[in-house]
Design a protein around this motif. Structure first.
Motif, PDB file in Angstrom:
ATOM      1  N   SER A   3       0.711  -1.203   0.453  1.00  0.00           N
ATOM      2  CA  SER A   3       0.522   0.248  -0.057  1.00  0.00           C
ATOM      3  C   SER A   3       1.411   1.860   0.117  1.00  0.00           C
ATOM      4  CB  SER A   3      -0.608  -0.199   1.331  1.00  0.00           C
ATOM      5  OG  SER A   3      -1.661   1.239   1.342  1.00  0.00           O
ATOM      6  N   LEU A   4       0.544   2.404  -0.679  1.00  0.00           N
ATOM      7  CA  LEU A   4       1.483   3.248  -0.934  1.00  0.00           C
ATOM      8  C   LEU A   4       0.853   4.471   0.104  1.00  0.00           C
ATOM      9  CD1 LEU A   4       1.100   3.682  -4.387  1.00  0.00           C
ATOM     10  CD2 LEU A   4       3.371   3.286  -3.446  1.00  0.00           C
ATOM     11  N   MET A   5      -0.198   3.993   1.109  1.00  0.00           N
ATOM     12  CA  MET A   5      -0.575   5.149   1.953  1.00  0.00           C
ATOM     13  C   MET A   5       0.211   5.271   2.937  1.00  0.00           C
ATOM     14  SD  MET A   5      -4.067   4.324   4.482  1.00  0.00           S
ATOM     15  CE  MET A   5      -2.902   4.021   6.170  1.00  0.00           C
ATOM     16  N   ASP A   6      -0.063   6.548   3.439  1.00  0.00           N
ATOM     17  CA  ASP A   6       1.339   7.532   4.733  1.00  0.00           C
ATOM     18  C   ASP A   6       2.706   7.007   4.012  1.00  0.00           C
ATOM     19  OD1 ASP A   6      -1.301   8.283   5.347  1.00  0.00           O
ATOM     20  OD2 ASP A   6      -1.317   7.675   6.833  1.00  0.00           O
ATOM     21  N   LYS A   7       3.065   7.196   2.894  1.00  0.00           N
ATOM     22  CA  LYS A   7       4.427   6.069   2.534  1.00  0.00           C
ATOM     23  C   LYS A   7       4.913   7.313   2.013  1.00  0.00           C
ATOM     24  CE  LYS A   7       4.585   2.259   3.152  1.00  0.00           C
ATOM     25  NZ  LYS A   7       3.526   1.069   2.604  1.00  0.00           N
ATOM     26  N   CYS A   8       4.418   8.311   1.180  1.00  0.00           N
ATOM     27  CA  CYS A   8       5.309   9.598   1.309  1.00  0.00           C
ATOM     28  C   CYS A   8       3.815  11.549   1.484  1.00  0.00           C
ATOM     29  CB  CYS A   8       5.193   9.892  -0.294  1.00  0.00           C
ATOM     30  SG  CYS A   8       6.337   8.500  -0.536  1.00  0.00           S
ATOM     31  N   ALA A   9       4.966  12.360   1.385  1.00  0.00           N
ATOM     32  CA  ALA A   9       4.261  13.645   2.302  1.00  0.00           C
ATOM     33  C   ALA A   9       4.671  14.531   0.718  1.00  0.00           C
ATOM     34  CB  ALA A   9       4.949  13.711   3.045  1.00  0.00           C
ATOM     35  N   VAL A  10       4.266  15.389   0.917  1.00  0.00           N
ATOM     36  CA  VAL A  10       4.450  16.621  -0.105  1.00  0.00           C
ATOM     37  C   VAL A  10       5.039  17.612   0.925  1.00  0.00           C
ATOM     38  CG1 VAL A  10       3.509  19.045  -1.230  1.00  0.00           C
ATOM     39  CG2 VAL A  10       2.102  16.701  -1.129  1.00  0.00           C
ATOM     40  N   THR A  11       6.316  17.674   0.964  1.00  0.00           N
ATOM     41  CA  THR A  11       7.314  18.156   1.674  1.00  0.00           C
ATOM     42  C   THR A  11       7.539  20.374   1.290  1.00  0.00           C
ATOM     43  OG1 THR A  11       8.852  17.418   0.172  1.00  0.00           O
ATOM     44  CG2 THR A  11       8.186  16.405   2.005  1.00  0.00           C
ATOM     45  N   GLY A  12       6.769  20.121   0.372  1.00  0.00           N
ATOM     46  CA  GLY A  12       7.159  21.922  -0.162  1.00  0.00           C
ATOM     47  C   GLY A  12       6.529  21.977  -1.808  1.00  0.00           C
ATOM     48  N   ILE A  13       5.527  23.725  -1.262  1.00  0.00           N
ATOM     49  CA  ILE A  13       4.999  23.789  -2.399  1.00  0.00           C
ATOM     50  C   ILE A  13       5.240  25.524  -2.928  1.00  0.00           C
ATOM     51  CG2 ILE A  13       2.847  22.816  -1.579  1.00  0.00           C
ATOM     52  CD1 ILE A  13       1.951  25.401  -0.678  1.00  0.00           C
ATOM     53  N   GLY A  14       5.464  25.189  -3.722  1.00  0.00           N
ATOM     54  CA  GLY A  14       5.768  26.958  -4.374  1.00  0.00           C
ATOM     55  C   GLY A  14       5.126  27.050  -5.405  1.00  0.00           C
ATOM     56  N   SER A  34       9.675  26.086  -9.175  1.00  0.00           N
ATOM     57  CA  SER A  34      10.274  24.836  -8.377  1.00  0.00           C
ATOM     58  C   SER A  34      11.431  25.333  -7.385  1.00  0.00           C
ATOM     59  CB  SER A  34      10.801  24.197  -9.832  1.00  0.00           C
ATOM     60  OG  SER A  34      10.360  23.720 -10.701  1.00  0.00           O
ATOM     61  N   LEU A  35      12.114  27.081  -7.880  1.00  0.00           N
ATOM     62  CA  LEU A  35      12.805  27.048  -6.176  1.00  0.00           C
ATOM     63  C   LEU A  35      12.003  27.664  -4.946  1.00  0.00           C
ATOM     64  CD1 LEU A  35      14.902  29.016  -8.976  1.00  0.00           C
ATOM     65  CD2 LEU A  35      15.954  27.207  -7.559  1.00  0.00           C
ATOM     66  N   LYS A  36      10.999  27.855  -5.575  1.00  0.00           N
ATOM     67  CA  LYS A  36      10.242  28.093  -4.188  1.00  0.00           C
ATOM     68  C   LYS A  36       9.721  27.238  -3.639  1.00  0.00           C
ATOM     69  CE  LYS A  36       8.277  32.892  -5.679  1.00  0.00           C
ATOM     70  NZ  LYS A  36       7.380  33.364  -5.516  1.00  0.00           N
ATOM     71  N   ALA A  37       9.637  25.869  -3.303  1.00  0.00           N
ATOM     72  CA  ALA A  37       9.478  24.562  -3.302  1.00  0.00           C
ATOM     73  C   ALA A  37      10.137  24.360  -3.269  1.00  0.00           C
ATOM     74  CB  ALA A  37       8.534  23.775  -4.716  1.00  0.00           C
ATOM     75  N   ILE A  38      11.679  24.366  -2.957  1.00  0.00           N
ATOM     76  CA  ILE A  38      12.202  23.805  -3.025  1.00  0.00           C
ATOM     77  C   ILE A  38      12.938  24.292  -1.586  1.00  0.00           C
ATOM     78  CG2 ILE A  38      15.629  23.388  -3.782  1.00  0.00           C
ATOM     79  CD1 ILE A  38      14.484  23.024  -5.968  1.00  0.00           C
ATOM     80  N   ALA A  39      12.800  25.557  -1.403  1.00  0.00           N
ATOM     81  CA  ALA A  39      12.992  26.472  -0.075  1.00  0.00           C
ATOM     82  C   ALA A  39      12.089  26.233   1.205  1.00  0.00           C
ATOM     83  CB  ALA A  39      13.293  27.600  -0.832  1.00  0.00           C
ATOM     84  N   ASP A  40      10.587  26.029   0.182  1.00  0.00           N
ATOM     85  CA  ASP A  40       9.545  25.869   0.979  1.00  0.00           C
ATOM     86  C   ASP A  40       9.830  24.999   1.893  1.00  0.00           C
ATOM     87  OD1 ASP A  40       7.166  26.580   1.891  1.00  0.00           O
ATOM     88  OD2 ASP A  40       6.634  24.722   1.451  1.00  0.00           O
ATOM     89  N   ALA A  41      10.524  22.909   0.957  1.00  0.00           N
ATOM     90  CA  ALA A  41      10.524  22.492   1.957  1.00  0.00           C
ATOM     91  C   ALA A  41      11.966  22.609   2.759  1.00  0.00           C
ATOM     92  CB  ALA A  41      10.862  21.181   1.017  1.00  0.00           C
ATOM     93  N   GLY A  42      12.886  23.292   2.545  1.00  0.00           N
ATOM     94  CA  GLY A  42      14.196  23.509   2.965  1.00  0.00           C
ATOM     95  C   GLY A  42      15.272  22.193   2.567  1.00  0.00           C
TER      96      GLY A  42
END
Lengths: 383, 141
Positions: A3-14, A34-42
Motif C-alpha cells: 500500500s502506498l498509504m502514508d508512505k510519502c508526503a508533500v514537503t514543499g510547495i511554490g 520550483s525554486l520556491k518549492a525547494i526552499a519551502d521544503a528546506g
C-alpha cells in the motif's frame, strides 16, 4: 501488494504570481515555482533527484538539470493526462519514491496560457485529440467548451440539472477567489451575473468556463521518514489514483458520457486512504468548467449520479458548508495553472496557512485533476 | 492538366488522411455512409481503427449504414473556435445514436435549437465541402 498509504508526503510547495501577462518565459515561470518549492521544503536544488515535467508543454527534464544544476537525476517521467497530469504525477512520484528509485521528486507546471498560445489553438496538435481532430473538428466540434457541452446537455436532459445549479459553483468559487490576494478575478459574481453572461456553447455560458492564465506552481514529494526532518509539517498522501474513461479519445462514443475517469480512480483513492466521504474536510476540485466540477462530485461518490445539481446548491460547497470546495478560487477565478494550484491550495489548507479562506480544523482533504476529455486523478491527504 | 488542384478557398479544418479511415471518408463522398465492422465477429465500430476490441481481429469489412438514428445530446455553439466557422454561428451540433449502435457527431439542419430532444429520430445527409471532402449532416427523419 504494497500500500502506498502514508508512505510519502508533500514537503514543499511554490507558486509564482498568477497573472494575465507574466512577462516571463515558460521555463522561467517553472524554475521560479520550483525554486520556491525547494526552499519551502528546506532542501537544496541538488537534493532533487526526480522530476515529472508536464507532458504537453515545452519544458523537459533536461531544463531542470541544466537550470538547477542537478548532478544525478535518477527518475523522470511524464503523465500525459491533460488537466489530470498534476495529480497523476503524484501517483507516479509516490510509486518511484516507495520503490527507492528517488528521494525527492519535483513536479513543476507553468505556462503562459493567457499571453501565449491558447488551449484551443494547441488542442488540435495533441495526439490525445487526433480522433476528434479527424472526425469532429471538420464539422465544427473543436474546443473543450463544445466537447463538454454535449456531456452537460445530456446530464441536463437525463437528470433535470439546470444552468442555475451550475451557477452555484461559479459564484461560490468566485467568492473564495476574492479572499485570495493571488487570484486573478476579484469582482463579486451573482447567480444573475452568471445567467446574463454570454452563451459560449449551450448550455455552457462564459462564467461556466475557466480562465486562461500565466503562472507557475510546483510541489516536492518525499518519503515520509525524510519528510519529518524537513522544514514544513509533512502533508501525508493517504490515497492517490488515476482513472481513464471508456472511449478516452472521444466523448461522442463514450457509452455514458456523464461518467468520467474519476469514477474509476475514486474508489481506489478512497480505498487506499481508508477514509470515507464524511471524513473529507475540504476538496479542491479541478474546475475547467462548472459542469465538470458537478460531474466529478458525483463520480467521486459525494452524491449519486444525477444528484450533483442539488448537491452543489444551498451553500453545501461554500467555505462554511458541509464540503468547502476550491477555497483558492480554482481555475474558474484564481488561475488556470493546470490544477497544480489546486494541489498547492490543499497543502496550505492542511498546514493551516490558507489565509482568509482557511477551513477551520481542516485535517483531511481531497484534490482532483481532470483532463483530455475524461481522464481523472484523485489524491487524498492529511496533516 | 489534370484536375488535381487543391481547393484553396475552403477555410475550415480538414481531416488528416488516415489509412484506417479512408473507406469511411470515401463513403461520404459517395453519399452512402459505410461503417467499419469486424470481419470475424461482426461488431460494428466507429471511429475507424485497426483492432476489434471484442475479439482482437484485425480483419475489417465495411457495411452500408442505415443513416438513421436518434439524438443523444447536442450543443449550440455561439463562439467561433476556428475562424472558418465565423460565418456559421450559431452552430448546431448533435451527437446521434445510429441504429447500428455507434454514434456520429455532426451539424443538424432544419431544426431550431428549441426543437431538439433526446431520442428525436434523424437521418444522415451529405454536404460536399470541397471536391475531396464530404461531411455528414443530420436532418429530422
Amino acid at each position: 501488494m504494497t500500500s502506498l498509504m502514508d508512505k510519502c508526503a508533500v514537503t514543499g510547495i511554490g507558486e509564482t504570481a498568477y497573472t494575465k501577462n507574466s512577462g516571463k518565459s515558460v521555463v522561467a515561470l517553472q524554475m521560479e515555482a520550483s525554486l520556491k518549492a525547494i526552499a519551502d521544503a528546506g532542501l537544496k536544488p541538488t537534493d532533487i533527484d526526480g522530476v515529472i515535467p508536464y507532458g504537453s508543454l515545452e519544458v523537459v527534464a533536461e531544463e531542470f538539470i541544466t537550470n538547477l544544476g542537478l548532478q544525478d537525476l535518477r527518475f523522470s517521467a511524464v503523465t500525459p493526462l491533460g488537466g489530470a497530469s498534476a495529480v497523476a504525477a503524484i501517483q507516479a512520484a509516490v510509486s518511484a519514491l516507495v520503490a527507492g528509485v528517488a528521494n525527492h521528486v519535483l513536479i513543476p507546471i507553468g505556462r503562459n496560457g493567457s499571453s501565449g498560445e491558447r488551449i484551443g489553438a494547441r488542442a488540435a496538435a495533441m495526439p490525445q485529440f487526433r480522433t476528434v481532430g479527424e472526425y469532429e473538428m471538420p464539422s465544427g466540434n473543436i474546443a473543450p467548451p463544445q466537447l463538454y457541452a454535449h456531456m452537460a446537455r445530456r446530464h441536463m436532459e437525463m437528470y433535470g440539472t439546470t444552468s442555475r445549479q451550475l451557477a452555484e459553483i461559479a459564484v461560490t468559487v468566485r467568492s473564495n477567489a476574492i479572499l485570495n490576494d493571488n487570484a486573478v478575478m476579484q469582482k463579486p459574481m451573482t447567480i444573475e451575473d452568471h445567467q446574463n453572461s454570454r452563451m459560449i456553447s449551450d448550455p455552457l455560458r462564459l462564467f461556466d468556463c475557466c480562465l486562461e492564465s500565466d503562472g507557475g506552481a510546483a510541489v516536492i514529494i518525499s518519503r515520509a521518514e525524510q519528510a519529518r526532518d524537513l522544514a514544513q509539517r509533512p502533508i501525508y498522501i493517504m490515497g492517490v489514483a488515476e482513472g481513464h474513461p471508456d472511449s478516452p479519445s472521444t466523448i461522442t462514443q463514450r457509452p455514458d458520457m456523464t461518467t468520467l475517469g474519476t469514477a474509476k480512480a475514486a474508489p481506489r483513492a478512497f480505498g487506499m486512504a481508508g477514509v470515507s466521504h464524511k471524513d473529507i474536510d475540504v476538496a479542491e476540485i479541478y474546475d475547467c468548467f462548472t459542469y465538470i466540477v458537478m460531474c466529478q462530485l458525483e463520480d467521486l461518490g459525494f452524491c449519486k449520479k444525477g444528484e450533483g445539481g442539488d448537491f452543489v446548491s444551498n451553500g453545501r460547497i461554500a467555505l462554511d458548508g458541509e464540503l468547502p470546495i476550491n477555497t483558492h478560487g480554482g481555475l474558474l477565478s484564481q488561475s488556470h495553472i493546470i490544477g497544480m494550484n489546486h494541489v498547492c491550495e490543499l497543502v496550505k489548507q492542511l498546514r493551516g496557512n490558507a489565509g482568509k479562506a482557511q477551513v477551520a480544523n481542516a485535517e483531511i482533504g481531497l484534490v482532483t485533476g481532470y483532463g483530455d476529455m475524461g481522464d481523472g486523478a484523485v489524491a487524498i491527504m492529511r496533516n | 492538366m489534370s484536375n488535381t488542384m487543391p481547393d484553396t478557398t475552403y477555410d475550415k479544418p480538414m481531416p488528416p488522411l488516415n489509412r484506417d479511415s479512408k473507406p469511411f471518408w470515401d463513403s461520404l463522398k459517395d453519399h452512402a455512409m459505410r461503417l467499419q465492422r469486424c470481419a470475424d465477429c461482426g461488431k460494428v465500430r466507429h471511429y475507424p481503427r485497426p483492432v476489434c476490441d471484442s475479439c482482437y481481429s484485425m480483419e475489417v469489412d465495411w457495411m452500408r449504414a442505415s443513416g438513421r438514428g436518434k439524438i443523444h445530446s447536442w450543443t449550440i455553439t455561439h463562439h467561433a473556435f476556428h475562424p472558418g466557422f465565423l460565418g456559421n454561428l450559431p452552430l448546431a451540433l448533435v451527437t446521434v445514436d445510429l441504429d447500428e449502435g455507434v454514434r456520429i457527431c455532426a451539424q443538424i439542419r432544419d431544426l431550431a435549437p428549441d426543437q431538439l430532444r433526446v431520442g428525436m429520430p434523424v437521418r444522415v445527409d451529405y454536404e460536399d465541402a470541397t471536391a475531396d471532402l464530404t461531411l455528414p449532416v443530420f436532418r429530422p427523419a
